[in-house]
Design a protein around this motif. Structure first.
Motif, PDB file in Angstrom:
ATOM      1  N   ALA A 180       0.875  -1.164   0.000  1.00 16.46           N
ATOM      2  CA  ALA A 180       0.000   0.000   0.000  1.00 16.46           C
ATOM      3  C   ALA A 180       0.917   1.220   0.000  1.00 16.46           C
ATOM      4  CB  ALA A 180      -0.920  -0.004   1.216  1.00 16.46           C
ATOM      5  N   THR A 192      -4.833  -0.586   2.241  1.00 19.19           N
ATOM      6  CA  THR A 192      -4.339  -0.859   3.594  1.00 19.19           C
ATOM      7  C   THR A 192      -5.289  -1.801   4.336  1.00 19.19           C
ATOM      8  OG1 THR A 192      -5.436   1.021   4.687  1.00 19.19           O
ATOM      9  CG2 THR A 192      -3.298   1.440   3.664  1.00 19.19           C
ATOM     10  N   ALA A 195      -4.815  -5.333   2.871  1.00 24.36           N
ATOM     11  CA  ALA A 195      -3.527  -5.887   3.280  1.00 24.36           C
ATOM     12  C   ALA A 195      -3.576  -6.409   4.714  1.00 24.36           C
ATOM     13  CB  ALA A 195      -2.431  -4.832   3.135  1.00 24.36           C
ATOM     14  N   GLY A 214       1.241  -6.914   6.100  1.00 23.70           N
ATOM     15  CA  GLY A 214       0.765  -5.734   5.424  1.00 23.70           C
ATOM     16  C   GLY A 214      -0.237  -4.993   6.292  1.00 23.70           C
ATOM     17  N   PRO A 215      -0.462  -3.725   5.980  1.00 20.56           N
ATOM     18  CA  PRO A 215       0.106  -3.057   4.804  1.00 20.56           C
ATOM     19  C   PRO A 215       1.581  -2.697   4.999  1.00 20.56           C
ATOM     20  CG  PRO A 215      -1.186  -1.501   6.102  1.00 20.56           C
ATOM     21  CD  PRO A 215      -1.388  -2.842   6.734  1.00 20.56           C
TER      22      PRO A 215
END
Length: 303
Positions: A180, A192, A195, A214-215
């Motif tokens: 992201a 985001t 993720a 993630g992100p």
């Protein structure tokens, strides 16, 4: 053997002495044909050429290619070319399908045609693997060519396709960075959110055989220094094996930046079918097309 660079794929193939058959669909493309003939000379694949006679003959004459001993099927039009090419792979007469002088949409419509292609619905995605001089190991990216703006479910499918494929070339339990623009969850930035959810799904066993974090912003994913500066924990940041991009635009730009600015070597395939599909751009070099054939052939070798 451990997969450490694209050239290792040749060693993987040779170690298993398992020469595969590759169908080049619309074989009148000079760079694709050159790559396929080179792969044949090096004992990587046995080619089967399918295309329009006028296009193949013109390309062979212009570039002085030698088709001695090569199986060639001439068809009357592109629809027949696609049907013949796909049928050869679906029937098991060949192992790999490769795009030649034809659009991606035309080829994939044939693969997904229930009349002569896949009988069951499949989720297709693209995987590229790079040798980047400034990175310490091969780096995969998905999906830069197939799915435009994948949702959470599709991103999970993209990861599953890639993880299964990477295992076939000896890269097991890959570290995946869900990219992201920032490394913090922001409810106004869907990348985001996705993720973070993918990371949780992996930890709970909904996505298997990999590690997802993630992100992560791009620098966090590939730089130990950035990881240290941001105070990030975990095994993925700074050491990613694969980048999951948020959409095709981000992925396509990153792919081309690696090639043109970082002098990266690259190979790529389409995943999700029962066979690998070598699907490169007409702008890709003969080396990229050859490397992509290596990748497809290595993935079909028996470990």
């Amino acid at each position: 053997m451990k997969f450490t660079k694209i050239s290792d794929l040749h060693t993987i193939i040779k170690a298993h002495d398992d020469k595969k058959k590759l169908v080049l669909c619309a074989a009148g493309d000079e760079h694709s044909l050159e790559a396929v003939l080179e792969a044949n000379r090096k004992g990587i694949v046995t080619p089967i050429l399918v295309g329009l006679k006028t296009e193949i003959d013109q390309t062979v004459k212009e570039y002085n290619f030698d088709l001695s001993g090569i199986e060639v099927h001439y068809e009357r039009d592109l629809v027949s070319v696609v049907k013949k090419s796909v049928s050869l792979v679906i029937s098991g007469e060949a192992d790999i399908l490769m795009k030649g002088h034809i659009s991606t949409a035309q080829l994939l419509s044939g693969v997904l045609n229930k009349e002569y292609g896949l009988k069951t619905k499949r989720f297709l995605s693209h995987l590229a693997i790079f040798d980047i001089p400034e990175y310490h190991k091969p780096l995969a990216i998905t999906d830069v060519a197939m799915n435009i703006n994948p949702d959470l479910k599709q991103k999970a499918a993209i990861i599953n396709n890639a993880v299964a494929f990477l295992g076939k070339i000896g890269l097991e339990n890959p570290k995946i960075a869900a990219l992201a623009a920032v490394e913090n969850v922001n409810d106004k930035m869907q990348a985001t959110m996705d993720a973070a959810l993918l990371s949780i799904m992996q930890r709970r066993g909904q996505i298997k055989n990999c590690i997802i974090d993630g992100p992560l912003a791009f620098d966090n994913a590939i730089s130990f220094e950035s990881k240290k500066t941001k105070g990030l924990e975990g095994p993925v940041a700074g050491d990613a094996d694969m980048l999951l991009v948020p959409d095709i635009e981000a992925g396509n730009m990153l792919y081309k930046a690696f090639v043109f600015f970082a002098n990266a070597k690259v190979c790529g395939v389409v995943l999700g079918a029962p066979f690998p599909i070598v699907l490169t751009s007409r702008a890709d070099s003969e080396e990229t097309k050859f490397n992509s054939i290596l990748l497809a052939a290595a993935s079909t070798s028996k470990f």
